[in-house]
Every structure is written in C-alpha cells, then in structure tokens.
Design an enzyme around this catalytic site. Structure first.
Site, short mmCIF file in Angstrom:
data_model
loop_
_atom_site.label_atom_id
_atom_site.label_comp_id
_atom_site.label_asym_id
_atom_site.label_seq_id
_atom_site.Cartn_x
_atom_site.Cartn_y
_atom_site.Cartn_z
CG ASP A 50 -0.39 -0.08 2.52
OD1 ASP A 50 0.86 -0.14 2.64
OD2 ASP A 50 -1.15 -0.11 3.50
CB SER A 51 4.56 1.67 0.13
OG SER A 51 4.82 0.56 -0.73
CG ASP A 80 0.39 -4.05 2.07
OD1 ASP A 80 0.58 -4.89 2.96
OD2 ASP A 80 1.13 -3.05 1.92
CE LYS A 95 2.76 -5.77 4.12
NZ LYS A 95 2.21 -4.78 5.06
CD GLU A 105 0.14 -1.59 7.90
OE1 GLU A 105 -0.25 -0.75 8.74
OE2 GLU A 105 0.67 -1.27 6.83
CD GLU A 157 7.73 -0.73 7.81
OE1 GLU A 157 8.01 0.37 7.29
OE2 GLU A 157 6.69 -1.36 7.53
#
Length: 190
Positions: free
Chosen positions: A24-25, A63, A91, A93, A160
């Site tokens: 999502d970066s 993501d 993925k 978070e 991270e």
C-alpha cells in the site's frame, strides 16, 4: 522487494528475488499521497495484476489496505479480490482484533503475512513513522503479538523498524518465516 508494475516485477524475478510485495506504499510512491491511507482494494488489485504478469518464480504478496481487514467478512472479500488478481498471500497490519481476521482467512485457505512494528496504516496513532519496540513494555507486547499472530494462523511475519535484538529474538522463536524491514540482519529475510 516491492513492485508496482510488470517491468519491475520481471527484473526482480529474473534476479532471484524470492518474494515480491505489492504494498500500500504505492499511495506515497506511485500516487503521490502523504500516507498509505487513501489506497483502495481496487488500487492494490490493479497493481497486483500487473506485477503478477511480470513474475514466474517469486511469491507474490499483496497488502490489504487501510480498513479492508476491519472485519472478517470484509477481509475475506478483499483477499479474494487480491488472490484473483494474482496474489498468493495477503498482508495485514497489526494484532489485537486482527487475530480473528487472520484465523478466519486461514480457515478459508488464504495465506496471511502479519505485519508488526511500524505499521504505516497506524501512523496517526504512532504520531509519525517511528521505531517500535524500544522500551520493555513495547518489546514484551511485540513478542506476545508475534506469538499470537502465529497461533492465529499467520503463515509469515513481517517486522518493520523494530530493534535488531528484538527482531532476532522473535525470529529465533517463531515457527514461521520472519522478514525484516529495518529490523537488523537476524531475521529470516530482508
């Protein structure tokens, strides 16, 4: 490594990269936003499909963007969209309420990579992009969360911006692969 298009995916794949993430970066790197928060499932699916066309060997992880994993059913819908676009794993978070989501997805044969430490979708809670797990209480919480995520069914763990000694300890005790982003050399992959 992270990729957002077929060309870069092809280069990564040909050079032996084991895992490619459509992160999502892309909100900051491709779309010009100040955070990952505006990214949608449709955005991730579009880029996942492009990256999938460039890969032959690497595992493709996509993501789940902000709040796409807020509830089990919502996460299932988003995950199916991303797997249909070409991802082999999703993925997400955090821990806490995400444990139920991970278990729900794992029971439905959807591999999940859990992401701890600096989780960019929580940037507003953290007050910025900062190393996580420095103090004893934060380190204990990260250890507990890593174990809980694994027990919930996470197939991989991403750490991270976690102190290297803590990341090494988590990697030694985890039964799943642990990937580090700014977490030192003691993880299973970088």
């Amino acid at each position: 490594l992270t990729a957002y298009d077929a060309g870069f995916a092809r280069v990564l794949d040909r050079n032996g990269i084991d895992l490619v993430l459509v992160g999502d970066s892309l909100g900051m790197v491709v779309q010009g936003h100040g955070s990952t928060l505006p990214v949608s499932v449709a955005d991730i699916a579009y880029h996942t499909a492009a990256v999938a066309r460039g890969l032959q060997q690497a595992l493709l992880v996509a993501d789940l963007p902000f709040q796409a994993d807020a509830a089990p059913g919502r996460a299932l819908d988003a995950s199916v969209t991303l797997l249909q676009a070409g991802a082999q794993m999703v993925k997400l978070e955090g821990a806490g309420t995400k444990l139920e989501v991970i278990g729900f997805l794992a029971q439905r044969d959807i591999p999940v990579c859990a992401h701890l430490g600096l989780t960019p979708q929580s940037v507003n809670l953290f007050g910025g992009y900062k190393v996580q797990g420095r103090g004893d209480a934060q380190a204990r919480r990260l250890r507990e969360d890593a174990l809980a995520l694994e027990q919930a069914g996470a197939a991989m763990l991403l750490l991270e911006c976690v102190p290297s000694d803590l990341a090494s300890e988590i990697a030694r005790t985890a039964r799943v692969p642990v990937i580090g982003i700014g977490a030192g050399a003691g993880t299973d992959g970088q």
